[in-house]
Write a protein that holds these residues in place. Structure first.
Motif, PDB file in Angstrom:
ATOM      1  N   LEU A   9       0.807  -1.219   0.000  1.00  0.00           N
ATOM      2  CA  LEU A   9       0.000   0.000   0.000  1.00  0.00           C
ATOM      3  C   LEU A   9       0.844   1.275   0.000  1.00  0.00           C
ATOM      4  O   LEU A   9       0.333   2.347  -0.323  1.00  0.00           O
ATOM      5  N   GLN A  10       2.145   1.150   0.314  1.00  0.00           N
ATOM      6  CA  GLN A  10       3.043   2.310   0.208  1.00  0.00           C
ATOM      7  C   GLN A  10       3.228   2.731  -1.250  1.00  0.00           C
ATOM      8  O   GLN A  10       3.615   3.852  -1.529  1.00  0.00           O
ATOM      9  N   PHE A  11       2.966   1.805  -2.162  1.00  0.00           N
ATOM     10  CA  PHE A  11       3.272   2.030  -3.570  1.00  0.00           C
ATOM     11  C   PHE A  11       2.047   2.191  -4.463  1.00  0.00           C
ATOM     12  O   PHE A  11       2.183   2.440  -5.656  1.00  0.00           O
ATOM     13  N   GLY A  12       0.874   2.033  -3.894  1.00  0.00           N
ATOM     14  CA  GLY A  12      -0.339   2.202  -4.694  1.00  0.00           C
ATOM     15  C   GLY A  12      -1.563   1.750  -3.926  1.00  0.00           C
ATOM     16  O   GLY A  12      -1.472   1.171  -2.841  1.00  0.00           O
ATOM     17  N   HIS A  13      -2.730   1.995  -4.511  1.00  0.00           N
ATOM     18  CA  HIS A  13      -3.996   1.654  -3.865  1.00  0.00           C
ATOM     19  C   HIS A  13      -4.419   0.235  -4.251  1.00  0.00           C
ATOM     20  O   HIS A  13      -4.272  -0.186  -5.391  1.00  0.00           O
ATOM     21  N   LEU A  14      -4.962  -0.480  -3.273  1.00  0.00           N
ATOM     22  CA  LEU A  14      -5.535  -1.800  -3.506  1.00  0.00           C
ATOM     23  C   LEU A  14      -6.879  -1.861  -2.796  1.00  0.00           C
ATOM     24  O   LEU A  14      -6.992  -1.441  -1.649  1.00  0.00           O
ATOM     25  N   ASN A  15      -7.889  -2.376  -3.495  1.00  0.00           N
ATOM     26  CA  ASN A  15      -9.187  -2.523  -2.830  1.00  0.00           C
ATOM     27  C   ASN A  15      -9.257  -3.866  -2.097  1.00  0.00           C
ATOM     28  O   ASN A  15      -8.334  -4.683  -2.188  1.00  0.00           O
ATOM     29  N   THR A  16     -10.345  -4.100  -1.389  1.00  0.00           N
ATOM     30  CA  THR A  16     -10.486  -5.297  -0.561  1.00  0.00           C
ATOM     31  C   THR A  16     -10.402  -6.574  -1.386  1.00  0.00           C
ATOM     32  O   THR A  16      -9.738  -7.534  -0.971  1.00  0.00           O
ATOM     33  N   ASN A 115      -1.960  -9.894 -14.151  1.00  0.00           N
ATOM     34  CA  ASN A 115      -3.021  -9.909 -15.167  1.00  0.00           C
ATOM     35  C   ASN A 115      -4.392  -9.549 -14.614  1.00  0.00           C
ATOM     36  O   ASN A 115      -5.291  -9.210 -15.370  1.00  0.00           O
ATOM     37  N   THR A 116      -4.557  -9.619 -13.303  1.00  0.00           N
ATOM     38  CA  THR A 116      -5.867  -9.413 -12.690  1.00  0.00           C
ATOM     39  C   THR A 116      -6.014  -8.043 -12.033  1.00  0.00           C
ATOM     40  O   THR A 116      -7.065  -7.413 -12.132  1.00  0.00           O
ATOM     41  N   ILE A 117      -4.965  -7.587 -11.360  1.00  0.00           N
ATOM     42  CA  ILE A 117      -5.055  -6.351 -10.573  1.00  0.00           C
ATOM     43  C   ILE A 117      -4.653  -5.154 -11.427  1.00  0.00           C
ATOM     44  O   ILE A 117      -3.509  -5.056 -11.881  1.00  0.00           O
ATOM     45  N   VAL A 118      -5.614  -4.263 -11.630  1.00  0.00           N
ATOM     46  CA  VAL A 118      -5.332  -3.036 -12.372  1.00  0.00           C
ATOM     47  C   VAL A 118      -4.345  -2.203 -11.550  1.00  0.00           C
ATOM     48  O   VAL A 118      -4.557  -1.978 -10.369  1.00  0.00           O
ATOM     49  N   GLY A 119      -3.246  -1.798 -12.167  1.00  0.00           N
ATOM     50  CA  GLY A 119      -2.248  -1.000 -11.467  1.00  0.00           C
ATOM     51  C   GLY A 119      -1.151  -1.815 -10.789  1.00  0.00           C
ATOM     52  O   GLY A 119      -0.234  -1.241 -10.205  1.00  0.00           O
ATOM     53  N   TRP A 120      -1.239  -3.152 -10.861  1.00  0.00           N
ATOM     54  CA  TRP A 120      -0.235  -4.002 -10.218  1.00  0.00           C
ATOM     55  C   TRP A 120       1.160  -3.737 -10.778  1.00  0.00           C
ATOM     56  O   TRP A 120       2.128  -3.619 -10.037  1.00  0.00           O
ATOM     57  N   GLU A 121       1.255  -3.638 -12.095  1.00  0.00           N
ATOM     58  CA  GLU A 121       2.554  -3.385 -12.738  1.00  0.00           C
ATOM     59  C   GLU A 121       3.154  -2.060 -12.251  1.00  0.00           C
ATOM     60  O   GLU A 121       4.364  -1.955 -12.069  1.00  0.00           O
ATOM     61  N   ASN A 122       2.309  -1.067 -12.050  1.00  0.00           N
ATOM     62  CA  ASN A 122       2.774   0.232 -11.561  1.00  0.00           C
ATOM     63  C   ASN A 122       3.315   0.112 -10.131  1.00  0.00           C
ATOM     64  O   ASN A 122       4.357   0.694  -9.802  1.00  0.00           O
ATOM     65  N   ILE A 123       2.625  -0.655  -9.298  1.00  0.00           N
ATOM     66  CA  ILE A 123       3.079  -0.885  -7.922  1.00  0.00           C
ATOM     67  C   ILE A 123       4.431  -1.590  -7.943  1.00  0.00           C
ATOM     68  O   ILE A 123       5.371  -1.178  -7.260  1.00  0.00           O
ATOM     69  N   VAL A 124       4.532  -2.638  -8.747  1.00  0.00           N
ATOM     70  CA  VAL A 124       5.782  -3.405  -8.833  1.00  0.00           C
ATOM     71  C   VAL A 124       6.910  -2.520  -9.362  1.00  0.00           C
ATOM     72  O   VAL A 124       8.039  -2.564  -8.850  1.00  0.00           O
ATOM     73  N   HIS A 125       6.615  -1.701 -10.361  1.00  0.00           N
ATOM     74  CA  HIS A 125       7.620  -0.795 -10.916  1.00  0.00           C
ATOM     75  C   HIS A 125       8.151   0.154  -9.833  1.00  0.00           C
ATOM     76  O   HIS A 125       9.364   0.379  -9.738  1.00  0.00           O
ATOM     77  N   LYS A 126       7.262   0.693  -9.009  1.00  0.00           N
ATOM     78  CA  LYS A 126       7.684   1.603  -7.938  1.00  0.00           C
ATOM     79  C   LYS A 126       8.536   0.873  -6.896  1.00  0.00           C
ATOM     80  O   LYS A 126       9.494   1.438  -6.374  1.00  0.00           O
ATOM     81  N   ILE A 127       8.196  -0.384  -6.599  1.00  0.00           N
ATOM     82  CA  ILE A 127       8.976  -1.179  -5.647  1.00  0.00           C
ATOM     83  C   ILE A 127      10.383  -1.404  -6.197  1.00  0.00           C
ATOM     84  O   ILE A 127      11.384  -1.235  -5.491  1.00  0.00           O
ATOM     85  N   ILE A 128      10.466  -1.780  -7.465  1.00  0.00           N
ATOM     86  CA  ILE A 128      11.763  -2.031  -8.100  1.00  0.00           C
ATOM     87  C   ILE A 128      12.594  -0.751  -8.131  1.00  0.00           C
ATOM     88  O   ILE A 128      13.791  -0.760  -7.821  1.00  0.00           O
ATOM     89  N   GLN A 129      11.949   0.352  -8.468  1.00  0.00           N
ATOM     90  CA  GLN A 129      12.641   1.646  -8.526  1.00  0.00           C
ATOM     91  C   GLN A 129      13.218   2.002  -7.155  1.00  0.00           C
ATOM     92  O   GLN A 129      14.369   2.414  -7.044  1.00  0.00           O
ATOM     93  N   LYS A 130      12.425   1.826  -6.107  1.00  0.00           N
ATOM     94  CA  LYS A 130      12.896   2.125  -4.747  1.00  0.00           C
ATOM     95  C   LYS A 130      14.068   1.220  -4.378  1.00  0.00           C
ATOM     96  O   LYS A 130      15.058   1.674  -3.806  1.00  0.00           O
TER      97      LYS A 130
END
Length: 189
Positions: A9-16, A115-130
């Motif tokens: 959640l530090q890197f993006g929003h996730l719903n329930t 493939n399922t979570i919209v924005g997952w790639e963006n979250i992962v990209h931010k984690i890798i960048q950090k």
């Protein structure tokens, strides 16, 4: 599981529903001290999140000497991203320095999240960048500073690691002999 979700959640929003999907895919793994999470010569096929313990990334140089590249402790993802993503054999080992408790995702489960979570790639990209920025911040000073300064910087950047890993690993990371590190530690106290 909460630690993993708080980390993500530090890197993006996730719903329930997305959180439920992630927690449903995560599997617990206990890795004994000195065991490998991934090995050189093999394609890394899992992503881990360290709940407890310390891991290190290491390799053997052309003289056969073991070199510690960096450490990774609690509340961090652990994976050889480059080789995992490219699906090619790793050139480094990821080893448990202490007994480690992890949550792991198989390649198939990780790809399903992607493939399922919209924005997952963006979250992962931010984690890798950090992670890349942290690696650069940790490694850059090691090139130009004297051994005592490098050791003091190590203590500052890895406060939870210094007393939990063998001196030989710290010496390898700092690029000094174990005897030199012992002298430095004695003089610093």
């Amino acid at each position: 599981m909460k630690a993993l979700i708080d980390f993500l959640l530090q890197f993006g929003h996730l719903n329930t529903q997305q959180i439920d999907l992630i927690t449903g895919k995560a599997k617990a793994l206990q890795l004994a001290k000195d065991n490998y999470f991934s090995e050189a010569g093999k394609v890394p096929n899992q992503v881990g999140f360290i709940l407890h313990g310390i891991m290190r990334v290491c390799y053997y140089d052309n003289t056969g000497e073991e070199i510690t590249k960096y450490f990774c402790d609690e509340n961090n993802l652990i994976v050889d991203w480059h080789h995992y993503d490219a699906k090619i054999p790793a050139s480094e080992y990821v080893q448990a320095v202490t007994t480690c408790k992890l949550l792991i995702f198989s390649r198939q489960d990780w790809e399903e999240l992607s493939n399922t979570i919209v924005g997952w790639e963006n979250i992962v990209h931010k984690i890798i960048q950090k992670a890349l920025i942290q690696k650069l911040d940790r490694r850059s000073p090691l090139v130009s500073e004297d051994a005592t300064t490098r050791y003091l910087a190590f203590l500052q950047k890895f406060p939870s690691v210094a007393n939990r890993v063998p001196l030989s690993y710290i010496a390898s990371y700092l690029g000094v002999t174990q005897q030199s590190l012992s002298r430095i530690r004695k003089n610093v106290r």
